[in-house]
Structures are given as structure tokens and as C-alpha cells.
Design a protein around this motif. Structure first.
Motif, PDB file in Angstrom:
ATOM      1  N   ARG A  96       0.842  -1.187   0.000  1.00  0.00           N
ATOM      2  CA  ARG A  96       0.000   0.000   0.000  1.00  0.00           C
ATOM      3  C   ARG A  96       0.877   1.236   0.000  1.00  0.00           C
ATOM      4  O   ARG A  96       1.811   1.323   0.796  1.00  0.00           O
ATOM      5  CB  ARG A  96      -0.894  -0.017   1.246  1.00  0.00           C
ATOM      6  N   ARG A 104      -8.841  -4.058   3.273  1.00  0.00           N
ATOM      7  CA  ARG A 104      -9.470  -3.748   1.991  1.00  0.00           C
ATOM      8  C   ARG A 104      -8.499  -3.964   0.844  1.00  0.00           C
ATOM      9  O   ARG A 104      -7.507  -3.253   0.715  1.00  0.00           O
ATOM     10  CB  ARG A 104      -9.973  -2.313   1.975  1.00  0.00           C
ATOM     11  N   ALA A 105      -8.788  -4.918  -0.023  1.00  0.00           N
ATOM     12  CA  ALA A 105      -7.913  -5.217  -1.148  1.00  0.00           C
ATOM     13  C   ALA A 105      -7.753  -4.009  -2.071  1.00  0.00           C
ATOM     14  O   ALA A 105      -6.684  -3.791  -2.638  1.00  0.00           O
ATOM     15  CB  ALA A 105      -8.439  -6.407  -1.930  1.00  0.00           C
ATOM     16  N   SER A 106      -8.789  -3.226  -2.188  1.00  0.00           N
ATOM     17  CA  SER A 106      -8.752  -2.073  -3.095  1.00  0.00           C
ATOM     18  C   SER A 106      -7.774  -1.002  -2.641  1.00  0.00           C
ATOM     19  O   SER A 106      -7.400  -0.122  -3.423  1.00  0.00           O
ATOM     20  CB  SER A 106     -10.144  -1.460  -3.221  1.00  0.00           C
ATOM     21  N   TYR A 108      -4.681  -1.539  -1.760  1.00  0.00           N
ATOM     22  CA  TYR A 108      -3.316  -1.939  -2.109  1.00  0.00           C
ATOM     23  C   TYR A 108      -3.027  -1.647  -3.577  1.00  0.00           C
ATOM     24  O   TYR A 108      -3.850  -1.926  -4.444  1.00  0.00           O
ATOM     25  CB  TYR A 108      -3.115  -3.418  -1.783  1.00  0.00           C
ATOM     26  N   SER A 109      -1.826  -1.113  -3.819  1.00  0.00           N
ATOM     27  CA  SER A 109      -1.509  -0.612  -5.156  1.00  0.00           C
ATOM     28  C   SER A 109      -0.825  -1.640  -6.045  1.00  0.00           C
ATOM     29  O   SER A 109      -0.992  -1.615  -7.262  1.00  0.00           O
ATOM     30  CB  SER A 109      -0.606   0.615  -5.030  1.00  0.00           C
ATOM     31  N   TRP A 111       0.587  -5.842  -6.512  1.00  0.00           N
ATOM     32  CA  TRP A 111       0.367  -7.224  -6.093  1.00  0.00           C
ATOM     33  C   TRP A 111       1.432  -8.136  -6.678  1.00  0.00           C
ATOM     34  O   TRP A 111       1.890  -7.924  -7.809  1.00  0.00           O
ATOM     35  CB  TRP A 111      -1.006  -7.699  -6.571  1.00  0.00           C
TER      36      TRP A 111
END
Length: 121
Positions: A96, A104-106, A108-109, A111
Motif C-alpha cells: 500500500r 481492503r484489497a482495493s 493496495y496498489s 500485487w
């Protein structure tokens, strides 16, 4: 930015594995692990702040999994003990850019590619 996850494998129930996520490019405000089992949505597992002073776990892994970070190596680890068949999934690390630990997965920038963990009964 590149995230390289490793350490997955096949283990019997009750066993242990340690996942690693090597991160290149820069440091981030927080780091997380997620997992996705076949036919299920991706779910949060654990997160740690840049300093390592704040950690956050999903209830399903609390007391069994430990997230940590080696700042010198810019690597995040997930120590998994007392593994259960329901822990079987592809595990992903994520980072992040700003903000504290979150599920919240959203948020994180970036992967990683994922590493397979299979727990046999």
C-alpha cells in the motif's frame, strides 16, 4: 515495483510453511497478504505497517499466522503454523502506498503473482 512471492507448497494438516515476498523498487506504508481459494473471492489474511509496529489479522488465522517484515531485505514474511485444509489457497502479497494496515484489497496498489499453498488432511 516488483513483488515476488515464494515459499508455498504441499504440507499436511498441522504443519507449517513460511511465505516470503521480496519487494523491489521502494518501501511502502503497509504490506499485506491475501489468499484466494478455488471458487471463492480473494480474502484478507494479514497486514503489517512499514515500521512493523502495527499488525492486523483475519480472525480465521489469528494465533496461527504471523506477519513480519525485514526492512534491510525489503521482504515481508508470513509464518503459517497449525495449518488446516481450509487454508488451501493461492497466497498473494500486496503493498500500500499510503495509509495504515487495512483488510481492503482495493487499498493496495501493487500485487505479487501468488504462491500456491495446499494443506492435505
Amino acid at each position: 515495483v516488483q513483488l515476488q512471492a515464494s515459499g508455498g507448497g504441499l504440507v499436511q494438516a498441522g504443519g507449517s510453511l513460511r511465505l516470503s515476498c521480496a519487494i523491489s523498487g521502494r518501501t511502502f506504508s503497509s504490506y499485506g497478504w491475501f489468499r484466494q481459494a478455488p471458487g471463492k473471492e480473494r480474502e484478507f489474511v494479514a497486514a503489517i505497517s512499514w515500521s512493523g509496529g502495527s499488525t492486523y489479522y483475519a480472525d480465521s488465522v489469528k494465533g496461527r499466522f504471523t506477519i513480519s517484515r525485514d526492512s534491510a531485505k525489503n521482504t515481508v514474511y508470513l509464518q503459517m503454523n497449525s495449518l488446516k485444509p481450509e487454508d488451501t489457497a493461492v497466497y498473494y502479497c500486496a503493498v500500500r502506498l499510503r495509509g495504515d494496515t487495512t483488510d481492503r484489497a482495493s487499498a493496495y496498489s501493487y500485487w505479487g503473482q501468488g504462491t500456491q499453498v495446499t494443506v492435505s488432511s
